[in-house]
Design a protein around this motif. Structure first.
Motif, PDB file in Angstrom:
ATOM      1  N   SER A 407       0.867  -1.171   0.000  1.00  0.00           N
ATOM      2  CA  SER A 407       0.000   0.000   0.000  1.00  0.00           C
ATOM      3  C   SER A 407       0.910   1.229   0.000  1.00  0.00           C
ATOM      4  CB  SER A 407      -0.860  -0.003   1.259  1.00  0.00           C
ATOM      5  OG  SER A 407      -0.030   0.159   2.392  1.00  0.00           O
ATOM      6  N   SER A 408       0.324   2.408  -0.208  1.00  0.00           N
ATOM      7  CA  SER A 408       1.146   3.632  -0.196  1.00  0.00           C
ATOM      8  C   SER A 408       1.850   3.794   1.135  1.00  0.00           C
ATOM      9  CB  SER A 408       0.298   4.868  -0.426  1.00  0.00           C
ATOM     10  OG  SER A 408      -0.395   4.748  -1.610  1.00  0.00           O
ATOM     11  N   LYS A 409       1.107   3.528   2.179  1.00  0.00           N
ATOM     12  CA  LYS A 409       1.674   3.669   3.520  1.00  0.00           C
ATOM     13  C   LYS A 409       2.854   2.702   3.708  1.00  0.00           C
ATOM     14  CE  LYS A 409       1.781   4.358   8.098  1.00  0.00           C
ATOM     15  NZ  LYS A 409       3.042   3.645   8.256  1.00  0.00           N
ATOM     16  N   MET A 410       2.647   1.455   3.275  1.00  0.00           N
ATOM     17  CA  MET A 410       3.727   0.463   3.405  1.00  0.00           C
ATOM     18  C   MET A 410       4.936   0.862   2.578  1.00  0.00           C
ATOM     19  SD  MET A 410       1.651  -3.014   2.927  1.00  0.00           S
ATOM     20  CE  MET A 410       0.668  -3.753   4.202  1.00  0.00           C
ATOM     21  N   ALA A 411       4.673   1.366   1.380  1.00  0.00           N
ATOM     22  CA  ALA A 411       5.783   1.741   0.496  1.00  0.00           C
ATOM     23  C   ALA A 411       6.627   2.827   1.155  1.00  0.00           C
ATOM     24  CB  ALA A 411       5.253   2.219  -0.848  1.00  0.00           C
ATOM     25  N   LYS A 412       5.975   3.747   1.835  1.00  0.00           N
ATOM     26  CA  LYS A 412       6.725   4.793   2.539  1.00  0.00           C
ATOM     27  C   LYS A 412       7.607   4.185   3.628  1.00  0.00           C
ATOM     28  CE  LYS A 412       3.600   8.676   1.701  1.00  0.00           C
ATOM     29  NZ  LYS A 412       4.554   9.641   1.119  1.00  0.00           N
ATOM     30  N   ASP A 413       7.050   3.224   4.350  1.00  0.00           N
ATOM     31  CA  ASP A 413       7.842   2.566   5.405  1.00  0.00           C
ATOM     32  C   ASP A 413       9.021   1.801   4.794  1.00  0.00           C
ATOM     33  OD1 ASP A 413       6.053   3.582   7.174  1.00  0.00           O
ATOM     34  OD2 ASP A 413       4.898   1.712   7.409  1.00  0.00           O
ATOM     35  N   VAL A 414       8.746   1.110   3.697  1.00  0.00           N
ATOM     36  CA  VAL A 414       9.813   0.343   3.047  1.00  0.00           C
ATOM     37  C   VAL A 414      10.909   1.290   2.553  1.00  0.00           C
ATOM     38  CG1 VAL A 414      10.397  -1.152   1.078  1.00  0.00           C
ATOM     39  CG2 VAL A 414       8.321  -1.590   2.414  1.00  0.00           C
ATOM     40  N   ALA A 425      13.928  -2.995  -2.076  1.00  0.00           N
ATOM     41  CA  ALA A 425      12.540  -3.100  -1.637  1.00  0.00           C
ATOM     42  C   ALA A 425      12.101  -4.561  -1.551  1.00  0.00           C
ATOM     43  CB  ALA A 425      11.647  -2.317  -2.598  1.00  0.00           C
ATOM     44  N   LYS A 426      12.433  -5.343  -2.577  1.00  0.00           N
ATOM     45  CA  LYS A 426      11.996  -6.749  -2.597  1.00  0.00           C
ATOM     46  C   LYS A 426      12.568  -7.509  -1.411  1.00  0.00           C
ATOM     47  CE  LYS A 426      10.693  -7.646  -7.327  1.00  0.00           C
ATOM     48  NZ  LYS A 426      11.277  -7.661  -8.658  1.00  0.00           N
ATOM     49  N   THR A 427      13.861  -7.295  -1.138  1.00  0.00           N
ATOM     50  CA  THR A 427      14.490  -7.981  -0.008  1.00  0.00           C
ATOM     51  C   THR A 427      13.803  -7.617   1.301  1.00  0.00           C
ATOM     52  OG1 THR A 427      16.563  -7.774  -1.206  1.00  0.00           O
ATOM     53  CG2 THR A 427      16.721  -8.395   1.116  1.00  0.00           C
ATOM     54  N   ILE A 428      13.557  -6.341   1.482  1.00  0.00           N
ATOM     55  CA  ILE A 428      12.931  -5.892   2.729  1.00  0.00           C
ATOM     56  C   ILE A 428      11.547  -6.500   2.891  1.00  0.00           C
ATOM     57  CG2 ILE A 428      11.976  -3.852   3.898  1.00  0.00           C
ATOM     58  CD1 ILE A 428      14.427  -2.306   2.747  1.00  0.00           C
ATOM     59  N   VAL A 429      10.776  -6.460   1.814  1.00  0.00           N
ATOM     60  CA  VAL A 429       9.418  -6.997   1.872  1.00  0.00           C
ATOM     61  C   VAL A 429       9.459  -8.497   2.181  1.00  0.00           C
ATOM     62  CG1 VAL A 429       7.387  -7.507   0.457  1.00  0.00           C
ATOM     63  CG2 VAL A 429       8.407  -5.219   0.415  1.00  0.00           C
ATOM     64  N   ALA A 430      10.373  -9.215   1.525  1.00  0.00           N
ATOM     65  CA  ALA A 430      10.450 -10.664   1.724  1.00  0.00           C
ATOM     66  C   ALA A 430      10.924 -10.991   3.143  1.00  0.00           C
ATOM     67  CB  ALA A 430      11.393 -11.278   0.693  1.00  0.00           C
ATOM     68  N   GLU A 431      11.991 -10.329   3.564  1.00  0.00           N
ATOM     69  CA  GLU A 431      12.561 -10.650   4.883  1.00  0.00           C
ATOM     70  C   GLU A 431      11.634 -10.293   6.026  1.00  0.00           C
ATOM     71  OE1 GLU A 431      16.342  -8.778   5.190  1.00  0.00           O
ATOM     72  OE2 GLU A 431      17.370 -10.361   4.044  1.00  0.00           O
ATOM     73  N   ARG A 432      10.910  -9.219   5.884  1.00  0.00           N
ATOM     74  CA  ARG A 432      10.076  -8.762   6.999  1.00  0.00           C
ATOM     75  C   ARG A 432       8.608  -9.110   6.809  1.00  0.00           C
ATOM     76  NH1 ARG A 432      13.374  -3.905   9.506  1.00  0.00           N
ATOM     77  NH2 ARG A 432      15.293  -4.292   8.355  1.00  0.00           N
TER      78      ARG A 432
END
Ligand code: ADP
Ligand code: MG
Ligand code: ZN
Length: 499
Positions: A407-414, A425-432
């Motif tokens: 989401s937009s909010k998540m993208a900002k956090d990432v 971004a992909k690594t962060i999303v996958a790892e967390r």
């Protein structure tokens, strides 16, 4: 009855009522050629003092200058970009004066036959209107040496009361741009200078570093009642940022207005602005009775630029900010504001174009480049070209956002995590496990289970109590730690709750 002419400063919060401020600029641009203007010493900043020198740039008698062709090319680029007529025949003059930073006893400059004349720059003002500022002339000259005050910050010899001369800068090529007195408010001055700098930046002829003195700006200011002749001007010298320059102009305009309101006269002199006190002080000078005894430099041959040469330089000009802005509006469908911001800086423009090309969504890319990305640059004090988040890296994040994984909010956090960890971004999303749950089957199963477990509220919803939907959304969001794709969840819930 004829009405009073309107002040062209009208609307400026800093020009007093009933007055019109008039400003014209002299801008010196240090060219980033490899060698000096008339000798083959390297042009560089920050080297050991007096290491890049030779008999010519030290002003020894008997030396003969030879024009660096690159200087001519760069100066022609600048003059053309500012819409000047290029003189088919141009010469160098000697401007004679004595000062310790000038070993020859004269500066080589151009006087009555400058390289470029009669140009203009169209400046976009804050209210969106375009204001044309005339460019009187563009000419070439050589720079003086640098005086370092031994007791000052650079000299660092405590208590010393003498100065040292660093001749490394002596003979460095400069282009001077002189504007017409076409600027009527400090805000316009700042817009003009910023846009001029942006234009020069695209030309790649100078590093334009104001702190290091490769862009130097003198402002001439006067005040008059609209409809009466221009007033006597003062000169605000060598401001090292456009923000300070604007503030300096505001202070000087106020000072002059006070002098004139008292019925006194402004004296033609140089004034100095002190950013820390916000005050201007007058550097009582010997007046402006300079006599430089200009005469053509007998050591330098006249230059005849043929049409083919000028047209070759013109054809090689890069896309300039105004044209780029147009293209962004036309080809990317960006609003004027976005197009203006993104096209102003060459590196930001390149960055944006790369991101937009990868993401294939210009508006989304523009929002992020101007928003979170620029915010990160500002906070870190970085230039675009030094950013650790490259365009490909940002584009990867925006892809995840575009396809609904984030989401937009998540993208900002990432994005914040990308800056902090240097991971993609992909690594962060996958790892967390930060991704948004956009998988229909998964959400559908959860929804079905939830609705079955709460027949009461489900029935209420069917009776028309819309609010009950929130109850179900809340449950799922809690279960998924907020990661359910809200739009998809909404759709699935409504479907499951249908009578
Ligand atoms: P000089 O060579 O003595 O500095 P110029 O005629 O070349 O004088 O003008 C220098 C600058 O001063 C130009 O940018 C010009 O636009 C500006 N200027 C001239 N007259 C005025 C005025 N009355 N008020 C403000 N600026 C002025
Ligand atoms: Mg001047
Ligand atoms: Zn030299």
């Amino acid at each position: 009855m004829t009405s009073m002419p309107k002040s062209r400063s009208a609307g400026s919060p800093t020009v007093p009522e009933g007055w019109e401020a008039v400003m014209g600029f002299e801008i010196h641009v240090q060219l980033s050629t490899e060698t000096k203007m008339f000798c083959s010493c390297p042009v560089s900043f920050g080297d050991q003092p007096n290491t890049n020198v030779c008999p010519l740039c030290l002003g020894y008698p008997g030396t003969l200058p030879a024009v660096n062709e690159r200087v001519l090319e760069y100066a022609t680029k600048i003059a053309l970009a500012l819409n000047c007529e290029i003189a088919p025949y141009t010469i160098f003059h000697r401007k004679n004066y004595f000062y310790p930073d000038l070993p020859k006893g004269y500066q080589i400059s151009q006087h009555d036959l400058p390289l470029g004349m009669g140009g203009h720059l169209d400046v976009e003002l804050e209210d969106g209107t375009v204001h044309r500022v005339g460019i009187t002339r563009v000419h070439m000259e050589d720079d003086a040496a640098k005086l370092v005050h031994a007791g000052g910050v650079e000299g660092r010899i405590a208590g010393a009361d003498y100065s040292m001369v660093d001749f490394n800068r002596s003979g460095t090529p400069l282009v001077e741009i002189v504007s017409e007195p076409d600027i009527f408010a400090p805000e316009q001055a700042r817009a003009f200078l910023t846009q001029l700098r942006n234009l020069l930046e695209q030309l790649d002829v100078s590093d334009l570093n104001m702190e290091e003195g490769s862009l130097r700006c003198d402002a001439n200011v006067s005040m008059h009642r609209p409809g009466t002749p221009f007033g006597i001007r003062t000169e605000l010298k060598n401001m090292n940022s456009f923000r300070f320059l604007q503030r300096g102009l505001e202070a000087e305009i106020q000072r002059q207005a006070d002098v004139l309101e008292r019925g006194e006269e402004v004296v033609q002199e140089t004034v100095h602005f002190d950013p820390s006190s916000g005050k201007v002080s007058v550097l009582r000078s010997k007046g402006e009775a300079h006599d430089y005894r200009y005469f053509p430099d007998p050591d330098l041959v006249p230059i005849q630029l043929d049409v083919a040469y000028v047209e070759k330089v013109r054809a090689a000009l890069p896309e300039l900010p105004a044209a780029r802005k147009e293209r962004y509006m036309r080809d990317f469908g960006l609003p004027a504001y976005d197009a203006g911001v993104l096209s102003a800086n060459r590196w930001l423009a390149l960055y944006f174009e790369r991101v937009a090309g990868l993401v294939e969504d210009a508006k989304l890319s523009a929002n992020w480049v101007m928003g979170d990305f620029s915010g990160y640059l500002n906070a870190a004090g970085l230039e675009v070209e030094d950013a650790s988040i490259g365009p490909e890296t940002l584009a990867e994040l925006l892809q995840l956002l575009k396809e609904g994984t984030l989401s937009s909010k998540m993208a900002k956090d990432v994005f914040v995590l990308m800056v902090e960890t240097g991971e993609s971004a992909k690594t962060i999303v996958a790892e967390r496990g930060m991704g948004q749950i956009s998988d229909t089957a998964t959400l559908e199963a959860m929804v079905a289970e939830l609705v079955a477990a709460h027949p009461g509220p489900a029935e209420e919803f069917r009776q028309g109590r819309e609010k009950v939907l929130g109850f179900f959304v809340g449950k799922i969001m809690k279960e998924t730690k907020g990661q359910a794709n809200p739009q998809l969840l909404n759709d699935l819930l409504r479907k499951a709750l249908q009578p």
